[in-house]
Design a protein around this motif. Sequence first.
Motif, mmCIF file in Angstrom:
data_model
loop_
_atom_site.group_PDB
_atom_site.id
_atom_site.type_symbol
_atom_site.label_atom_id
_atom_site.label_comp_id
_atom_site.label_asym_id
_atom_site.label_seq_id
_atom_site.Cartn_x
_atom_site.Cartn_y
_atom_site.Cartn_z
ATOM 1 N N ALA A 109 38.928 42.131 37.556
ATOM 2 C CA ALA A 109 40.052 41.603 37.542
ATOM 3 C C ALA A 109 40.423 40.864 38.828
ATOM 4 N N ARG A 110 40.732 42.699 39.610
ATOM 5 C CA ARG A 110 41.700 42.232 41.081
ATOM 6 C C ARG A 110 40.878 41.174 41.762
ATOM 7 N N ALA A 111 39.609 40.900 41.680
ATOM 8 C CA ALA A 111 39.139 40.082 42.304
ATOM 9 C C ALA A 111 39.614 38.681 41.676
ATOM 10 N N ALA A 112 39.387 38.560 40.033
ATOM 11 C CA ALA A 112 39.660 37.428 39.295
ATOM 12 C C ALA A 112 41.722 37.246 40.395
ATOM 13 N N LYS A 113 42.036 37.305 39.714
ATOM 14 C CA LYS A 113 43.861 37.291 40.170
ATOM 15 C C LYS A 113 43.530 37.160 41.435
ATOM 16 N N SER A 114 42.759 37.437 42.846
ATOM 17 C CA SER A 114 43.023 36.837 43.854
ATOM 18 C C SER A 114 42.372 35.500 43.980
ATOM 19 N N ARG A 115 41.973 35.064 43.585
ATOM 20 C CA ARG A 115 41.213 33.504 42.749
ATOM 21 C C ARG A 115 42.199 32.558 42.329
ATOM 22 N N TYR A 116 42.556 32.950 40.694
ATOM 23 C CA TYR A 116 43.379 32.334 40.176
ATOM 24 C C TYR A 116 45.078 32.516 40.313
ATOM 25 N N GLY A 117 45.186 33.661 41.370
ATOM 26 C CA GLY A 117 46.671 33.826 41.778
ATOM 27 C C GLY A 117 47.343 35.136 40.940
ATOM 28 N N ALA A 118 47.559 36.101 41.675
ATOM 29 C CA ALA A 118 48.508 37.541 41.039
ATOM 30 C C ALA A 118 49.493 37.220 40.198
ATOM 31 N N GLU A 119 50.370 36.257 40.033
ATOM 32 C CA GLU A 119 50.795 36.274 38.484
ATOM 33 C C GLU A 119 49.702 36.173 37.835
ATOM 34 N N MET A 120 48.728 35.686 37.238
ATOM 35 C CA MET A 120 48.200 35.684 36.417
ATOM 36 C C MET A 120 47.795 36.908 35.866
ATOM 37 N N ASP A 121 47.409 37.199 34.061
ATOM 38 C CA ASP A 121 47.363 38.404 33.234
ATOM 39 C C ASP A 121 45.658 38.845 33.054
ATOM 40 N N ILE A 122 44.661 38.485 34.125
ATOM 41 C CA ILE A 122 43.243 38.273 34.385
ATOM 42 C C ILE A 122 42.639 39.373 33.489
ATOM 43 N N ARG A 123 41.589 39.610 32.320
ATOM 44 C CA ARG A 123 41.021 40.087 32.227
ATOM 45 C C ARG A 123 39.650 40.631 32.596
ATOM 46 N N VAL A 124 39.311 41.619 32.335
ATOM 47 C CA VAL A 124 37.285 41.632 32.832
ATOM 48 C C VAL A 124 36.926 42.532 31.235
ATOM 49 N N LYS A 125 36.062 41.692 30.539
ATOM 50 C CA LYS A 125 34.743 42.925 29.711
ATOM 51 C C LYS A 125 33.979 42.876 30.337
ATOM 52 N N ILE A 126 32.808 43.318 30.479
ATOM 53 C CA ILE A 126 31.772 43.969 30.655
ATOM 54 C C ILE A 126 30.768 44.218 29.255
ATOM 55 N N ASP A 127 30.120 43.723 29.062
ATOM 56 C CA ASP A 127 29.316 43.474 27.991
ATOM 57 C C ASP A 127 28.285 45.508 28.398
ATOM 58 N N ARG A 128 27.785 46.119 27.204
ATOM 59 C CA ARG A 128 27.303 47.641 27.356
ATOM 60 C C ARG A 128 26.122 47.383 27.367
ATOM 61 N N LYS A 129 25.358 45.867 26.745
ATOM 62 C CA LYS A 129 24.572 46.271 25.751
ATOM 63 C C LYS A 129 23.771 45.309 27.234
ATOM 64 N N THR A 130 24.452 43.695 27.489
ATOM 65 C CA THR A 130 23.288 42.735 28.537
ATOM 66 C C THR A 130 24.463 42.822 29.537
ATOM 67 N N GLY A 131 25.454 43.557 30.291
ATOM 68 C CA GLY A 131 25.671 43.341 31.597
ATOM 69 C C GLY A 131 26.663 42.282 31.680
ATOM 70 N N ARG A 132 27.150 41.474 31.131
ATOM 71 C CA ARG A 132 27.804 40.099 31.000
ATOM 72 C C ARG A 132 29.066 40.343 31.070
ATOM 73 N N ALA A 133 29.576 39.704 32.241
ATOM 74 C CA ALA A 133 31.240 40.157 32.568
ATOM 75 C C ALA A 133 31.789 38.486 31.777
ATOM 76 N N THR A 134 32.959 38.863 31.561
ATOM 77 C CA THR A 134 33.661 37.560 30.661
ATOM 78 C C THR A 134 34.899 38.024 31.254
ATOM 79 N N PHE A 135 35.368 36.603 32.021
ATOM 80 C CA PHE A 135 36.993 36.949 32.527
ATOM 81 C C PHE A 135 37.361 36.322 31.267
ATOM 82 N N THR A 136 38.990 36.948 31.595
ATOM 83 C CA THR A 136 40.418 36.184 29.683
ATOM 84 C C THR A 136 41.307 35.888 31.001
ATOM 85 N N ARG A 137 41.919 34.611 30.664
ATOM 86 C CA ARG A 137 43.373 34.963 30.741
ATOM 87 C C ARG A 137 43.957 35.312 29.446
#
Length: 543
Positions: A38-66
């Motif tokens: 999430a911190r890395a995404a904020k540095s890419r999209y902007g520090a003022e954005m509320d970016i949250r990341v969820k990693i699926d505990r089974k598949t390992g897929r990371a979902t980035f959500t604004r």
Amino acid sequence: MAITSANQLELLQTAEAVAREKMIDPGLVVEAMEESLARAAKSRYGAEMDIRVKIDRKTGRATFTRVRTVIGDDDELENYQAQLTVDQAKQYLDDPQPGDEIRDEVPPVEMGRIAAQSAKQVILQKVREAERDRQYEDFKDRAGTIINGIVKREEYGNVIVDIGTGEGVLRRNEKIGRESYRPNDRIRCYIKDVRREVRGPQIFLSRTDPQFMAELFKMEVPEIYDGIIEIKAVARDPGSRAKIGVVSYDGSIDPVGACVGMRGSRVQAVVNELQGEKIDIIPWNEDMPTFLVNALQPAEVSKVVLDEEAERIEVVVPDEQLSLAIGRRGQNVRLASQLTGLDIDIMTEEEESQRRQAEFEERTKLFVDTLDLDEFFAQLLVSEGFTNLEEVAYVEADELLVIDGVDEDTASELQARARDYLEEQNRKAMEHARELGVEDSLVEFEGLTPQMIEALAKDDVKTLEDFATCADWELAGGWTTVDGERVKDDGLLEKFDVSLAEAQNMVMTARIQLGWVDPEELESDDADEEGAEPEESEEEASA
């Protein structure tokens, strides 16, 4: 570096590996990864954005959500990247309300070298915090127990001990005598304290704490572990000598014999662990003077006088037993004092006889000087137990008539002389108190004699208000513990034999008379506290 399908499962595998190595919950590692992404995404999209990341505990897929939050009106809009007004939110929601959230999935970010390094630091920090929390939770309830460990190293005299899932510190002042350890030596210690600190949980070990010996006995003596025998008190001079008081709750079991064991096997196991420390096992007794006599063994005691209020005890021993009772460098009497919690004054029979003779002569002189008696008659009074003029003046006449040669006329004359002298002393004391500025409010207070009022005035207590602000121990005196030693506090009225309870009662009465305390509320509080633990007195609070 992008989070692609090729390395999605690697996230979970890495989390599992780190969790196993650090013995922490894998979910905590995944949460740390989510925060770092999430911190890395904020540095890419902007520090003022509320970016949250969820990693699926089974598949390992990371979902980035604004995430954007709906707020009440335009005046409250502070962050255009993370907030929306109700009107703006209507294009996303049918009936938006303040507090609603609008979530949009955004593409995964490409992580550069700096972002990846930052993410790594976040994960390491979270893992360290989780590891510290786990260590603290593991050991916080083990304080007061014995633990086995392996010496890792020695730093400035302090021994660092590997205790399994953490490290403990055995400070040099917690080691027995001149103990020295080398790396990989096995060591047994007592967990004295566990503290949560910024640098991680600190586990302090000890081998000199009295409870270390008590726990060793619990391990060696099954009756102690089962609660049949209880260790009531322990005192140690680490590496040299110790005393332990034990009591049995089963009349058929001898507590001392059980702790010693067959041919001394049980106590010898403890002695060996404590580097040859000699241990005196003493039968506990609720009667403190009796317990002290046992604690001073092998010395014989002729007489014991206990002052419970001062927590002091006076012990008289035969002249030839004095050095044995005191012990080498005062060790025996010091350990006995620690065991009983009392200050001990030891004197020989000859010293006690000299002191009693001095007291006899002092009281004889008092009666000779104040009652105009000859020395023989004054000695008769002292021999019958009279210690001061008040006793002579106000005692029942029958108690004087038992003295040889005293008839009713003589008894009346003695009491008249004593009363006249006391009245003259009272008159002089009151005159002096008036000269010092004592007010009527204090003079008229019930329970204070002219001499007491004079003593208070000399210490600038001249009104009832001044008296009501005094603490009980300031009036009656007491004892304060300073740096582990009991120090005497002299009371303003101590020489008049005013007890702590009497001082408390007088001070409270003064406060009620002044209207500072409501007696009905006081009675209500006493009723509420009935059966509860007694609170500390003002004397103890001052300590």
